[in-house]
Design a protein around this motif. Sequence first.
Motif, short mmCIF file in Angstrom:
data_model
loop_
_atom_site.label_atom_id
_atom_site.label_comp_id
_atom_site.label_asym_id
_atom_site.label_seq_id
_atom_site.Cartn_x
_atom_site.Cartn_y
_atom_site.Cartn_z
N HIS A 127 -4.31 1.36 8.42
CA HIS A 127 -4.82 1.01 7.09
C HIS A 127 -6.28 0.58 7.13
O HIS A 127 -6.67 -0.27 7.91
CB HIS A 127 -3.99 -0.12 6.46
CG HIS A 127 -4.48 -0.48 5.09
ND1 HIS A 127 -4.03 0.16 3.95
CD2 HIS A 127 -5.41 -1.37 4.67
CE1 HIS A 127 -4.64 -0.34 2.90
NE2 HIS A 127 -5.49 -1.27 3.31
N CYS A 166 0.39 3.47 3.15
CA CYS A 166 1.03 2.88 4.33
C CYS A 166 2.53 3.12 4.28
O CYS A 166 3.16 3.39 5.31
CB CYS A 166 0.74 1.38 4.41
SG CYS A 166 -0.90 0.97 5.05
N CYS A 178 0.84 -1.21 0.00
CA CYS A 178 0.00 0.00 0.00
C CYS A 178 0.88 1.26 0.00
O CYS A 178 1.69 1.45 0.90
CB CYS A 178 -0.94 -0.01 1.20
SG CYS A 178 -1.86 1.52 1.38
N HIS A 190 -6.46 2.98 0.13
CA HIS A 190 -6.22 3.29 1.54
C HIS A 190 -7.06 4.54 1.78
O HIS A 190 -6.86 5.56 1.10
CB HIS A 190 -4.71 3.55 1.77
CG HIS A 190 -4.34 3.89 3.19
ND1 HIS A 190 -3.34 3.24 3.89
CD2 HIS A 190 -4.83 4.85 4.03
CE1 HIS A 190 -3.22 3.77 5.10
NE2 HIS A 190 -4.12 4.76 5.21
#
Length: 138
Positions: A47, A8, A5, A98
């Motif tokens: 997340h 992230c 991600c 996300h």
Amino acid sequence: MAEGCIFCKIVKGELPAYKIYEDENTISFLDIFPIHPGHALVVPKKHSVDIFDTDEETMKQMIAVAKKIAPAVMKGANADAINIGMNNREASGQEVPHAHMHVIPRYSADGLKTWGKNLYKNDRHKKKLCEAIKKELE
Ligand code: 5GP
Ligand code: ZN
């Protein structure tokens, strides 16, 4: 942290970003492809994918940060107005899975349209939708 991600990775400092705000739960940084310069994203550190997947407390934290940075984005980008937005799921235009909110500077004559307007077929159609949505809230 979700594997692969992008946001992230930004949260963890593994990818660079122009951060404008950070607290315990949330960060905000400049969108890499801004609608206008100063366009910022508000991103929970924990997340989750979208609004459906995000707990209420996290949503509140995002809104609080959007509220905090909106006047700063507006002044910093010398804008006339601000749009706040959140795309949820691919059909809405969500590209990064996300959860995040957009804080977008707008200008009186920037010529951008948000979205079009539509009409209900008739009052029955309106009532049907109203009832269908209310039923989901029961
Ligand atoms: P979405 O369409 O998912 O609501 O918005 C995702 C936004 O993230 C897009 O406006 C896109 O320009 C931005 N974005 C995508 N990748 C990156 C990145 O690596 N860094 C930053 N700062 N923004 C990104
Ligand atoms: Zn993530």
